[in-house]
Every structure is written in C-alpha cells, then in structure tokens.
Design a protein around this motif. Structure first.
Motif, PDB file in Angstrom:
ATOM      1  N   LYS A 100       0.799  -1.221   0.000  1.00 12.17           N
ATOM      2  CA  LYS A 100       0.000   0.000   0.000  1.00 12.17           C
ATOM      3  C   LYS A 100       0.836   1.278   0.000  1.00 12.17           C
ATOM      4  O   LYS A 100       0.603   2.164  -0.837  1.00 12.17           O
ATOM      5  N   PRO A 101       1.802   1.464   0.904  1.00  8.45           N
ATOM      6  CA  PRO A 101       2.566   2.716   0.879  1.00  8.45           C
ATOM      7  C   PRO A 101       3.324   2.921  -0.425  1.00  8.45           C
ATOM      8  O   PRO A 101       3.458   4.060  -0.894  1.00  8.45           O
ATOM      9  N   ALA A 102       3.793   1.832  -1.007  1.00  3.87           N
ATOM     10  CA  ALA A 102       4.496   1.952  -2.291  1.00  3.87           C
ATOM     11  C   ALA A 102       3.540   2.435  -3.375  1.00  3.87           C
ATOM     12  O   ALA A 102       3.885   3.291  -4.200  1.00  3.87           O
ATOM     13  N   MET A 103       2.293   1.916  -3.363  1.00  5.03           N
ATOM     14  CA  MET A 103       1.320   2.306  -4.379  1.00  5.03           C
ATOM     15  C   MET A 103       0.876   3.756  -4.218  1.00  5.03           C
ATOM     16  O   MET A 103       0.661   4.462  -5.206  1.00  5.03           O
ATOM     17  N   VAL A 104       0.734   4.221  -2.978  1.00  6.54           N
ATOM     18  CA  VAL A 104       0.347   5.611  -2.740  1.00  6.54           C
ATOM     19  C   VAL A 104       1.439   6.557  -3.242  1.00  6.54           C
ATOM     20  O   VAL A 104       1.156   7.576  -3.899  1.00  6.54           O
ATOM     21  N   PHE A 105       2.686   6.234  -2.950  1.00  5.51           N
ATOM     22  CA  PHE A 105       3.816   7.071  -3.361  1.00  5.51           C
ATOM     23  C   PHE A 105       3.901   7.180  -4.880  1.00  5.51           C
ATOM     24  O   PHE A 105       4.044   8.275  -5.437  1.00  5.51           O
ATOM     25  N   THR A 106       3.793   6.052  -5.577  1.00  6.14           N
ATOM     26  CA  THR A 106       3.929   6.080  -7.036  1.00  6.14           C
ATOM     27  C   THR A 106       2.791   6.862  -7.689  1.00  6.14           C
ATOM     28  O   THR A 106       3.008   7.597  -8.656  1.00  6.14           O
ATOM     29  N   PHE A 107       1.583   6.732  -7.138  1.00  3.64           N
ATOM     30  CA  PHE A 107       0.448   7.411  -7.754  1.00  3.64           C
ATOM     31  C   PHE A 107       0.558   8.922  -7.607  1.00  3.64           C
ATOM     32  O   PHE A 107       0.192   9.684  -8.512  1.00  3.64           O
ATOM     33  N   ALA A 108       1.066   9.371  -6.457  1.00  5.52           N
ATOM     34  CA  ALA A 108       1.268  10.806  -6.263  1.00  5.52           C
ATOM     35  C   ALA A 108       2.272  11.350  -7.273  1.00  5.52           C
ATOM     36  O   ALA A 108       2.065  12.429  -7.866  1.00  5.52           O
ATOM     37  N   LEU A 109       3.360  10.632  -7.488  1.00 10.69           N
ATOM     38  CA  LEU A 109       4.355  11.076  -8.473  1.00 10.69           C
ATOM     39  C   LEU A 109       3.778  11.102  -9.881  1.00 10.69           C
ATOM     40  O   LEU A 109       4.075  12.003 -10.669  1.00 10.69           O
ATOM     41  N   MET A 110       2.955  10.117 -10.217  1.00  9.13           N
ATOM     42  CA  MET A 110       2.329  10.098 -11.540  1.00  9.13           C
ATOM     43  C   MET A 110       1.493  11.344 -11.767  1.00  9.13           C
ATOM     44  O   MET A 110       1.524  11.950 -12.843  1.00  9.13           O
ATOM     45  N   GLY A 111       0.706  11.723 -10.744  1.00  5.35           N
ATOM     46  CA  GLY A 111      -0.135  12.902 -10.877  1.00  5.35           C
ATOM     47  C   GLY A 111       0.668  14.161 -11.111  1.00  5.35           C
ATOM     48  O   GLY A 111       0.327  14.990 -11.968  1.00  5.35           O
ATOM     49  N   ILE A 112       1.763  14.322 -10.371  1.00  4.39           N
ATOM     50  CA  ILE A 112       2.630  15.490 -10.548  1.00  4.39           C
ATOM     51  C   ILE A 112       3.180  15.540 -11.971  1.00  4.39           C
ATOM     52  O   ILE A 112       3.201  16.594 -12.618  1.00  4.39           O
ATOM     53  N   ALA A 113       3.612  14.391 -12.478  1.00  6.64           N
ATOM     54  CA  ALA A 113       4.242  14.349 -13.796  1.00  6.64           C
ATOM     55  C   ALA A 113       3.261  14.644 -14.931  1.00  6.64           C
ATOM     56  O   ALA A 113       3.567  15.411 -15.850  1.00  6.64           O
ATOM     57  N   ILE A 173      -7.377  15.603 -18.837  1.00 14.29           N
ATOM     58  CA  ILE A 173      -8.552  14.764 -18.568  1.00 14.29           C
ATOM     59  C   ILE A 173      -8.134  13.523 -17.782  1.00 14.29           C
ATOM     60  O   ILE A 173      -8.804  13.104 -16.837  1.00 14.29           O
ATOM     61  N   GLY A 174      -7.001  12.944 -18.160  1.00 15.72           N
ATOM     62  CA  GLY A 174      -6.503  11.777 -17.439  1.00 15.72           C
ATOM     63  C   GLY A 174      -6.158  12.077 -15.998  1.00 15.72           C
ATOM     64  O   GLY A 174      -6.308  11.222 -15.107  1.00 15.72           O
ATOM     65  N   ALA A 175      -5.706  13.301 -15.736  1.00 14.74           N
ATOM     66  CA  ALA A 175      -5.295  13.673 -14.380  1.00 14.74           C
ATOM     67  C   ALA A 175      -6.470  13.799 -13.423  1.00 14.74           C
ATOM     68  O   ALA A 175      -6.265  13.869 -12.205  1.00 14.74           O
ATOM     69  N   ILE A 176      -7.687  13.785 -13.937  1.00 15.88           N
ATOM     70  CA  ILE A 176      -8.872  13.933 -13.074  1.00 15.88           C
ATOM     71  C   ILE A 176      -8.957  12.816 -12.039  1.00 15.88           C
ATOM     72  O   ILE A 176      -9.426  13.031 -10.908  1.00 15.88           O
ATOM     73  N   ILE A 177      -8.480  11.602 -12.391  1.00 18.90           N
ATOM     74  CA  ILE A 177      -8.632  10.472 -11.467  1.00 18.90           C
ATOM     75  C   ILE A 177      -7.595  10.481 -10.345  1.00 18.90           C
ATOM     76  O   ILE A 177      -7.710   9.700  -9.400  1.00 18.90           O
ATOM     77  N   VAL A 178      -6.585  11.352 -10.421  1.00 23.67           N
ATOM     78  CA  VAL A 178      -5.494  11.313  -9.451  1.00 23.67           C
ATOM     79  C   VAL A 178      -5.965  11.493  -8.010  1.00 23.67           C
ATOM     80  O   VAL A 178      -5.644  10.660  -7.139  1.00 23.67           O
ATOM     81  N   PRO A 179      -6.733  12.537  -7.658  1.00 25.39           N
ATOM     82  CA  PRO A 179      -7.129  12.679  -6.246  1.00 25.39           C
ATOM     83  C   PRO A 179      -7.991  11.532  -5.750  1.00 25.39           C
ATOM     84  O   PRO A 179      -7.846  11.092  -4.606  1.00 25.39           O
ATOM     85  N   PHE A 180      -8.878  11.011  -6.596  1.00 26.59           N
ATOM     86  CA  PHE A 180      -9.730   9.893  -6.186  1.00 26.59           C
ATOM     87  C   PHE A 180      -8.901   8.632  -5.964  1.00 26.59           C
ATOM     88  O   PHE A 180      -9.094   7.913  -4.989  1.00 26.59           O
ATOM     89  N   GLY A 181      -7.954   8.377  -6.880  1.00 26.12           N
ATOM     90  CA  GLY A 181      -7.088   7.211  -6.740  1.00 26.12           C
ATOM     91  C   GLY A 181      -6.251   7.268  -5.474  1.00 26.12           C
ATOM     92  O   GLY A 181      -6.060   6.254  -4.789  1.00 26.12           O
ATOM     93  N   LEU A 182      -5.751   8.454  -5.135  1.00 24.98           N
ATOM     94  CA  LEU A 182      -4.937   8.604  -3.927  1.00 24.98           C
ATOM     95  C   LEU A 182      -5.751   8.305  -2.668  1.00 24.98           C
ATOM     96  O   LEU A 182      -5.292   7.608  -1.756  1.00 24.98           O
ATOM     97  N   VAL A 183      -6.955   8.832  -2.611  1.00 17.83           N
ATOM     98  CA  VAL A 183      -7.795   8.623  -1.432  1.00 17.83           C
ATOM     99  C   VAL A 183      -8.101   7.143  -1.240  1.00 17.83           C
ATOM    100  O   VAL A 183      -7.985   6.593  -0.127  1.00 17.83           O
ATOM    101  N   ILE A 184      -8.483   6.465  -2.316  1.00 16.81           N
ATOM    102  CA  ILE A 184      -8.872   5.056  -2.186  1.00 16.81           C
ATOM    103  C   ILE A 184      -7.649   4.185  -1.914  1.00 16.81           C
ATOM    104  O   ILE A 184      -7.711   3.251  -1.104  1.00 16.81           O
TER     105      ILE A 184
END
Length: 440
Positions: A90-103, A200-211
């Motif tokens: 889980k912590p690894a997945m949260v970290f990677t998703f945050a970086l994806m959103g920034i990029a 448009i793709g970046a819209i899912i970033v905050p939802f993905g991070l929360v879940i």
C-alpha cells in the motif's frame, strides 16, 4: 486435457471490494492513458516542443522524449519495488500514484518552445523522467497486491485487470483523441488539444490517492505456498531467493519484452496511419479504439480461461495464431486494403495477441515468493519495458523512414512474438489450481 484440482489446504480468500481493485489498477490505467495520449499526439507534441525544418525530424525528437520516460523506469523499480516488499504494497502504491499525478499535470502545463525556448523540451523531458521513475515502481506492488488479494480460483481473472486496465485506458484515450480530431483543426490540436487530453486523465489522481490510502495490506496476509509452491524453500536470504528464481525471472523478462513490443507497436498504429498510410486523423485515431476494445475483452477472457485450463495453453495457442497472422494482415493493410482492412486486421491481431501476451505478467508474479515478489516483478518488468517498450516506436519510425518499408512494424512485431513463444513454452505452469505434477 490438463487436470484441475482444488487446493483444499489453501484458505478461502474473500473477493476484494470493487473500489479496491479499481484503486489498484487506476495507476496502471493512468500510466497507459498518459503514455498513449503522448504516443497518439506525438506529431503535435513534436511541433510544440521540437520545431524543425522537416516533420520527420520533429516526430523523431518527440518519440525520443517519449522514450526518455523509460530510462528511469528501472531506477524506480529498484527503489520502489523492494519498498513494497519491506514496508508493504500500500505505501508503495500511494507514493507512485502521487508522483504520476505530478508528472502528468506538469507535462500538460509546460509552455511550448515558441514561448520559453530551449527550456520547454528540457522541462518536458524532466517530467517524463519523473513519470518513468514512478511507473517503474508501480507495477510490482500493484500486481503483487492483485495476486495476493484475489480468491485462489480467480487469480488469473483478477490480475488480468492489469492488462485490461491498460487497454481500457487506451480506449478512453483513443475516444478522446478521435473526438478532438473531429472537433479541432490541426493547428488547435498542436496548440492545446493534446494538453486537454492529458489533463482529462489527471482527473482520477485525487480519487485514486484517497482510495489507495484506504486499502488493506496484503504483504503478510497471503498464503504464499498457494501462490508459488515451487518457490517457498525456507532459510534463503533475499539474494538466495533471487538466485533460486533466476530462470523464472529470465523467462518472465523474455515474455514481458515480447508483450511490450506487441503493445507499443499497436500503440504506434495511430501515428502509422497518419504518417505512413497518410490517413486522416479521424481514421487514424479510430483504429486505436477498435484495437483497445478487442484487447480489453481478450485480456479478461484470457485471465478467466487460464484459471480453468492453466496459463500456458492460453499463452501458446493464441500466441501462435498471432504469429502467423501478423505479416499477412500488414501486407493487406499496406497494399490498398483501405480503412476497413486497417480496422479489421489490427482488431484481430489485438485480440489474439491480447489473449496470449496478457498472461505474462500473471505468470511471473505467481511464480515469485512474497519476500521478493514486488521488487523482482517491478525490476523485471521495468527493464523489459525500458529496453524494448521505450525504443519500439522510435526504432519502427526510424526503420520505416530509412528503408521506406511500410512492412517494418509487422517484421518487428513477429520477431518479438517468436521470442515470447519460446519463453512461454519453457516457463513452468503457475496456475495455483493445477496439480503440481502438471506444472510443466
């Protein structure tokens, strides 16, 4: 017929909630949405960041930047993948998703060369490098999570959502690209159309991070013996585990290299339609919609069928059909077949290759023991995709331009398929419901 037997010693694992599965595969989906949006709009992104006297040079520079994102994938895999084995998936997945959103947001908002000069391509490349780092580390913990969280009888189906999410993201990206191509002219696509598609793709970033932050941890919850019964000898050091799995890792590397070439040649077909076949933008974007839809169906079907009859039969049968179909399909496409042939031929290839290649990531993850599953999976995948995925579109585009040979994608794809089939024939069977006596 392969014998099937339930492993009564393995505890029943309840099906994970749908929101958890969607959160896990959302990173994979975002990865492919962004990477494929870049691929689809490579011609226009080249004009924005790499103006040149001829269109071919601009396209090659754009594709080279696309490939730059693959350079940091192995680094991300070697840093974040083992993190998933040490502190949890889980912590690894949260970290990677945050970086994806920034990029993805950063790249979409980077000004063009006309506005900030040489800084534009430099900033674009930096965001691609950050994204590659995150994506390299994401696939290990996410695939390990899916394998460990799924019910034993349906691990193929659940983990096939990794491949299906990639192709679903491709479908969404294709539909958005087609809509923009219908709605905007070439200059608008080059100026800001591709940026809209990325955002448009970046819209899912905050939802993905929360879940993702709410996911239960699976690192120590899985019954490892049911996952990799041939790889659970006690007392091995981490290095010993890697050495014990070396042959499986090499088979996995070959299968993943073959699969990623197949995927990225398919993803090049929009650019191929625009630049080589000289089709209009609508027809070129449309073929990706067809290929993506058939690939989603193929990935899910392949995973479900492999739960019943084993992974290897599903990899080898459709894989051989794909091999003997590639060259004839491209011959028809390049000899005046028209848009219908372009769609039907590539749709067929996407389906049969999706049935076969989609299982590669499942097999290698199932064969690996839990202590190295995330790190070894991430590293194997990252090196395969960095070397072969990152270079595929650039190589194909360069060879077509150099030799003026529109059949180049077929030859490259077919050669990769041969390598993949050899590895598939050699790798052990990994389906957990198969008797160990039938593991080969």
């Amino acid at each position: 017929m392969t014998d099937i037997a339930m492993d009564n010693a393995a505890p029943a694992v309840p099906a994970p909630p749908l929101r958890h599965i969607l959160a896990v595969v959302s990173g994979n989906a975002l990865e492919f949405y962004d990477f494929l949006t870049y691929s689809f709009f490579a011609v226009y992104i080249g004009e924005a960041f790499f103006p040149a006297h001829d269109a071919a040079t601009s396209l090659l520079a754009s594709l080279a930047t696309f490939g730059a994102g693959f350079l940091t994938r192995p680094i991300g895999a070697m840093v974040i993948g083992p993190m998933g084995d040490r502190i949890g998936r889980k912590p690894a997945m949260v970290f990677t998703f945050a970086l994806m959103g920034i990029a993805i947001i950063g790249l979409a908002l980077t000004p063009s060369y006309a506005r900030i000069g040489i800084a534009a391509p430099i900033v674009a490349i930096l965001f691609r490098l950050v994204q590659g780092f995150a994506l390299g580390g994401d696939v290990g913990p996410t695939t390990a999570y899916l394998i460990e969280a799924a019910p034993i009888a349906h691990r193929g189906l659940y983990t096939s959502l990794q491949g299906a999410s990639q192709r679903a993201a491709t479908l969404v990206s294709s539909m958005i690209g087609t809509f923009l191509a219908l709605s905007l002219n070439a200059q608008q696509l080059a100026d800001w159309g591709w940026r809209v598609a990325m955002l448009i793709g970046a819209i899912i970033v905050p939802f993905g991070l929360v879940i993702r932050r709410s996911l239960p941890e699976t690192l120590h919850a899985a019954d490892d013996a049911a996952l990799a019964p041939d790889a659970t000898e006690g007392g091995l050091s981490l290095l010993g585990e890697w050495r014990a799995q070396l042959s499986n890792i090499l088979y996995g590397f070959a299968m993943l290299a073959s699969a990623t070439i197949s995927v990225y040649v398919q993803n090049y077909m929009t650019t191929y339609g625009l630049t080589t076949l000289h089709m209009n933008a609508v027809a070129s974007f449309g073929v990706s919609c067809v290929m993506s839809a058939t690939s989603v169906a193929a990935a899910l079907a392949g995973g479900a069928i492999s739960d019943r009859i084993g992974r290897k039969p599903v990899m080898l049968g459709p894989g051989f059909v794909s091999l003997i179909s590639i060259v004839p399909v491209f011959w028809l496409i390049t000899h005046g077949g028209g848009v219908a042939t372009f769609y039907l031929g590539l749709g067929w290839l996407a389906f049969v290759s999706g049935l076969s290649m989609g299982l590669a990531i499942i097999v290698i993850t199932e064969l690996l023991p839990a202590r190295i599953r995330s790190g070894a999976m991430a590293t194997t995948y990252a090196f395969a995709i960095a070397i072969f995925g990152g270079s595929a579109q650039f190589i194909v585009a360069w060879l077509i331009g150099h030799f003026h040979a529109p059949m180049i994608p077929a030859y490259y794809w077919a050669g990769a398929t041969v390598v993949g089939l050899i590895a598939m024939a050699l790798v052990p069977e990994s389906a957990p419901l198969l008797k160990r006596g039938n593991r080969r």
